[in-house]
Design a protein around this motif. Structure first.
Motif, PDB file in Angstrom:
ATOM      1  N   GLN A 221      14.976  -6.706 -17.936  1.00  0.00           N
ATOM      2  CA  GLN A 221      14.097  -7.865 -18.115  1.00  0.00           C
ATOM      3  C   GLN A 221      12.615  -7.465 -18.178  1.00  0.00           C
ATOM      4  N   ASN A 222      12.356  -6.170 -17.990  1.00  0.00           N
ATOM      5  CA  ASN A 222      10.988  -5.644 -18.015  1.00  0.00           C
ATOM      6  C   ASN A 222      10.110  -6.295 -16.942  1.00  0.00           C
ATOM      7  N   ILE A 223      10.685  -6.482 -15.757  1.00  0.00           N
ATOM      8  CA  ILE A 223       9.917  -7.086 -14.662  1.00  0.00           C
ATOM      9  C   ILE A 223       9.920  -6.184 -13.425  1.00  0.00           C
ATOM     10  N   ILE A 224      10.250  -4.906 -13.605  1.00  0.00           N
ATOM     11  CA  ILE A 224      10.221  -3.982 -12.480  1.00  0.00           C
ATOM     12  C   ILE A 224       8.765  -3.680 -12.114  1.00  0.00           C
ATOM     13  N   ASN A 225       8.507  -3.540 -10.840  1.00  0.00           N
ATOM     14  CA  ASN A 225       7.144  -3.310 -10.357  1.00  0.00           C
ATOM     15  C   ASN A 225       6.846  -1.810 -10.390  1.00  0.00           C
ATOM     16  N   THR A 226       5.911  -1.416 -11.225  1.00  0.00           N
ATOM     17  CA  THR A 226       5.566   0.000 -11.360  1.00  0.00           C
ATOM     18  C   THR A 226       4.338   0.387 -10.545  1.00  0.00           C
ATOM     19  N   GLN A 227       3.714  -0.600  -9.893  1.00  0.00           N
ATOM     20  CA  GLN A 227       2.547  -0.284  -9.065  1.00  0.00           C
ATOM     21  C   GLN A 227       2.978   0.482  -7.812  1.00  0.00           C
ATOM     22  N   THR A 228       2.133   1.363  -7.360  1.00  0.00           N
ATOM     23  CA  THR A 228       2.476   2.210  -6.213  1.00  0.00           C
ATOM     24  C   THR A 228       1.797   1.779  -4.923  1.00  0.00           C
ATOM     25  N   SER A 229       1.178   0.595  -4.929  1.00  0.00           N
ATOM     26  CA  SER A 229       0.571   0.092  -3.692  1.00  0.00           C
ATOM     27  C   SER A 229       1.686  -0.259  -2.702  1.00  0.00           C
ATOM     28  N   THR A 230       1.348  -0.301  -1.425  1.00  0.00           N
ATOM     29  CA  THR A 230       2.345  -0.559  -0.375  1.00  0.00           C
ATOM     30  C   THR A 230       3.036  -1.893  -0.604  1.00  0.00           C
ATOM     31  N   ALA A 231       4.350  -1.864  -0.647  1.00  0.00           N
ATOM     32  CA  ALA A 231       5.121  -3.088  -0.878  1.00  0.00           C
ATOM     33  C   ALA A 231       5.049  -4.002   0.345  1.00  0.00           C
ATOM     34  N   ARG A 232       5.139  -5.301   0.075  1.00  0.00           N
ATOM     35  CA  ARG A 232       5.095  -6.289   1.153  1.00  0.00           C
ATOM     36  C   ARG A 232       6.494  -6.869   1.345  1.00  0.00           C
ATOM     37  N   HIS A 233       6.972  -6.874   2.587  1.00  0.00           N
ATOM     38  CA  HIS A 233       8.297  -7.395   2.895  1.00  0.00           C
ATOM     39  C   HIS A 233       8.162  -8.514   3.929  1.00  0.00           C
ATOM     40  N   GLN A 234       8.618  -9.707   3.554  1.00  0.00           N
ATOM     41  CA  GLN A 234       8.535 -10.873   4.432  1.00  0.00           C
ATOM     42  C   GLN A 234       9.944 -11.298   4.850  1.00  0.00           C
ATOM     43  N   PHE A 235      10.103 -11.611   6.121  1.00  0.00           N
ATOM     44  CA  PHE A 235      11.404 -12.005   6.651  1.00  0.00           C
ATOM     45  C   PHE A 235      11.281 -13.347   7.365  1.00  0.00           C
ATOM     46  N   TYR A 236      12.147 -14.266   6.987  1.00  0.00           N
ATOM     47  CA  TYR A 236      12.142 -15.605   7.584  1.00  0.00           C
ATOM     48  C   TYR A 236      13.548 -15.946   8.076  1.00  0.00           C
ATOM     49  N   THR A 237      13.611 -16.567   9.221  1.00  0.00           N
ATOM     50  CA  THR A 237      14.885 -17.023   9.754  1.00  0.00           C
ATOM     51  C   THR A 237      14.695 -18.378  10.407  1.00  0.00           C
ATOM     52  N   ASN A 238      15.736 -19.212  10.332  1.00  0.00           N
ATOM     53  CA  ASN A 238      15.721 -20.471  11.080  1.00  0.00           C
ATOM     54  C   ASN A 238      16.584 -20.336  12.337  1.00  0.00           C
ATOM     55  N   GLY A 239      16.865 -19.076  12.697  1.00  0.00           N
ATOM     56  CA  GLY A 239      17.597 -18.772  13.922  1.00  0.00           C
ATOM     57  C   GLY A 239      16.753 -17.894  14.830  1.00  0.00           C
TER      58      GLY A 239
END
Length: 259
Positions: A221-239
């Motif tokens: 789909q040509n939507i892969i992220n080629t930038q090398t900046s630090t990736a951001r990971h967000q985690f959400y839970t309703n528990g």
């Protein structure tokens, strides 16, 4: 669009096993993980309820601009992914029990599958099993009670060992040489499974295959992220945020979100 996050949802904390495979293969990608622990397990719910919850999760991730959604839940995949793909204009990656490689490689012609009721009773699972099992005997076992124990932070507890011993005994008696894990919570049981099962039994889960498929779709789909900046990971839970922290590295921040 390539900088937008990958959305991942599961009925609870189990899908973090899939997140880890995606993060390892695609270190540049931003991610948002959604744990619907308040409604776990999905495996005992009706197909209608599973679809309703999957739609709710999808729309929350889309509201946060996710470019692709990984349904990191076997039950949600087998019961809802066809409808999700028909309703939303983003790629969806699902997860199914790896019956194919187990059946093709079995020497004893017997494989076991440990999964939720929702997965084992779904039409998609039956179609896949019938397509690949050939002359292989498939011993199915509903993992009743496993997900609630993991969601309660009792992954490697004595209660879990007792439960797994009961569930695996018929498979051992049938001389399985492959055990297929049909729920993304179950890879966290590996220490117990390896201890209970005979040494020759190989254990297969689908997390790595999902990561590879995610990468392939991003590239296509040509939507892969080629930038090398630090990736951001967000985690959400309703528990419980504490339970998710038990399964994730301490560097990950987990936020409670009512949804």
């Amino acid at each position: 669009m390539s900088n937008q996050p990958i959305g991942i949802f599961d009925s609870g904390v189990g899908g973090t096993s899939v997140y880890k495979e995606i993060e390892a293969l695609l270190p540049n990608e931003n991610t948002i993980y959604l744990a619907d622990s308040a409604n776990a397990p999905y495996g005992n719910k009706s197909a209608e309820d599973i679809l309703r919850l999957s739609i709710k999760n999808t729309e929350l991730l889309l509201s946060r601009n996710c470019k692709l959604i990984v349904v990191a839940c076997n039950t949600a995949t087998t019961n809802a992914i066809t409808a999700l793909r028909a309703s939303y204009n983003v790629p969806f990656i699902g997860i199914e029990p790896a019956i194919k490689p187990a059946s093709l490689n079995s020497k004893t012609k017997a494989v076991g599958i440990l999964a939720t009721k929702g997965t084992l009773s779904s039409q998609l699972f039956h179609n896949t099993t019938n397509l690949y099992k050939n002359d292989v005997r498939v011993i199915e076992q509903i993992g009743e009670g496993i997900v609630p124990l993991i969601e309660a932070g009792k992954t490697l507890s004595s209660e879990m060992r007792t439960l797994l011993t009961i569930y695996l005994e018929p498979m051992i008696d049938a001389d399985i040489d492959y055990l297929v894990l049909g729920c993304t919570h179950y890879p966290y049981l590996l220490p117990l499974l390896l201890d209970i099962l005979p040494n020759h039994v190989k254990i297969i889960d689908s997390g790595e295959a999902v990561a590879r498929q995610t990468k392939a779709i991003l590239e296509t789909q040509n939507i892969i992220n080629t930038q090398t900046s630090t990736a951001r990971h967000q985690f959400y839970t309703n528990g419980s945020t504490e339970v998710m922290h038990l399964l994730l590295d301490k560097k990950h921040k987990v936020e409670f979100l009512k949804f």
